[in-house]
Write an enzyme that holds these catalytic residues in place. Structure first.
Site, PDB file in Angstrom:
ATOM      1  N   ASP A  68      14.388  23.712  12.526  1.00 12.40           N
ATOM      2  CA  ASP A  68      15.762  24.104  12.180  1.00 12.40           C
ATOM      3  C   ASP A  68      16.582  24.717  13.324  1.00 12.40           C
ATOM      4  OD1 ASP A  68      14.690  23.323   9.755  1.00 12.40           O
ATOM      5  OD2 ASP A  68      15.037  25.216   8.711  1.00 12.40           O
TER       6      ASP A  68
ATOM      7  N   LYS B  10      14.904  18.527   5.127  1.00 13.06           N
ATOM      8  CA  LYS B  10      14.338  19.229   3.972  1.00 13.06           C
ATOM      9  C   LYS B  10      15.431  20.044   3.288  1.00 13.06           C
ATOM     10  CE  LYS B  10      12.972  23.031   6.945  1.00 13.06           C
ATOM     11  NZ  LYS B  10      13.895  24.024   6.399  1.00 13.06           N
TER      12      LYS B  10
ATOM     13  N   CYS C 271      11.657  29.807   7.571  1.00  9.10           N
ATOM     14  CA  CYS C 271      11.180  28.420   7.658  1.00  9.10           C
ATOM     15  C   CYS C 271       9.984  28.260   8.596  1.00  9.10           C
ATOM     16  CB  CYS C 271      12.332  27.501   8.024  1.00  9.10           C
ATOM     17  SG  CYS C 271      13.512  27.376   6.659  1.00  9.10           S
TER      18      CYS C 271
HETATM   19  C1  VGL Z   1      16.231  29.025   6.656  1.00  2.67           C
HETATM   20  C2  VGL Z   1      17.134  30.416   5.080  1.00  2.67           C
HETATM   21  C3  VGL Z   1      17.697  29.347   4.425  1.00  2.67           C
HETATM   22  C4  VGL Z   1      15.417  28.882   7.900  1.00  2.67           C
HETATM   23  C5  VGL Z   1      16.771  27.934   6.007  1.00  2.67           C
HETATM   24  O1  VGL Z   1      15.554  27.848   8.605  1.00  2.67           O
HETATM   25  O2  VGL Z   1      14.622  29.799   8.199  1.00  2.67           O
HETATM   26  N1  VGL Z   1      16.401  30.252   6.177  1.00  2.67           N
HETATM   27  N2  VGL Z   1      17.510  28.114   4.892  1.00  2.67           N
END
Ligand code: VGL
Ligand code: ZN
Length: 216
Positions: A20, A118, A163
């Site tokens: 991410d 995802k 994540c």
């Molecule tokens: C994430 C919160 C919501 C992350 C993704 O990538 O850690 N955290 N969505």
């Protein structure tokens, strides 16, 4: 390996998974992780040492259930109960196709062999790259890694305590060795979440390393 000893990569068995590294998790983004863009340089440097790289992308439809804006009277960072359990609510972020969902412009993406998206089911969040937050809907990543013969995953990216953490725990649960590359991660740190994540990962057998220890 916590002592700083070199970790030699086996190109047939080791893979880098960068989690991410998207604009919304970087400074100026909708769910900015403090210093989030600092992961880009170490991840790019690591990319060059790994024979195989996977990137993940948080990829939500508008109106996703993890957004506080989808729940009347709720504010970001509150926790609510969804059918699959407790869910932290977030500002709208990483909406499919928006600039916030794009990878950081400086992230080296050319060598990624798989870009795994995802969190695309409106009703279920997915922190982990392996399983969605109901803990049973699979993303398919285990099968992909296993079919290709990988046995050890090196994790970097955002955020350490969400994540990256869930991905590391699931990697171990799925039978992979997992190495967290600490300087290539940054945390959100909500109410002690980073300390808890570190403790849980350590107990599960996740190895903590610095990117400089990783040798091609
Ligand atoms: C994430 C919160 C919501 C992350 C993704 O990538 O850690 N955290 N969505
Ligand atoms: Zn998300």
């Amino acid at each position: 390996m916590d002592s700083g000893a070199a970790i030699s990569l086996d190109p047939a068995r080791d893979i880098l998974i960068a989690i991410d590294v998207q604009n919304d998790f970087c400074p100026g983004g909708a769910l900015a992780v403090p210093d989030g863009d600092a992961v880009v340089a170490p991840i790019n440097a690591l990319c060059a040492r790994f024979a195989h790289v996977v990137l993940t992308q948080d990829w939500h439809p508008a109106g996703h259930e993890s957004f506080a804006s989808s729940h009347a009277g709720c504010a970001p960072f509150e926790t609510i109960d969804l059918p699959y359990g407790a869910q932290t609510l977030w500002p709208d972020h990483c909406v499919q196709g928006t600039p916030g969902a794009a990878f950081h412009a400086d992230l080296q993406t050319d060598r990624a062999e798989l870009i795994l998206r995802k969190g695309f089911r409106r009703q279920i969040d997915s922190y982990s790259a392996f399983f969605e937050n109901d803990r049973e809907t699979a993303t398919g990543l285990s099968g992909y890694l296993r079919t290709r013969g990988f046995t050890r995953v090196f994790l970097a990216g955002l955020a350490t305590d969400f994540c990256v953490f869930y991905s590391a725990m699931d990697a171990v649960r799925e039978g992979f060795a997992a190495v967290l590359i600490e300087d290539a991660c940054r945390a959100i740190d909500l109410e002690g979440s980073l300390a808890k994540a570190r403790r849980d990962m350590r107990e599960a057998g996740v190895v903590f390393a610095q990117s400089e220890q990783v040798r091609a």
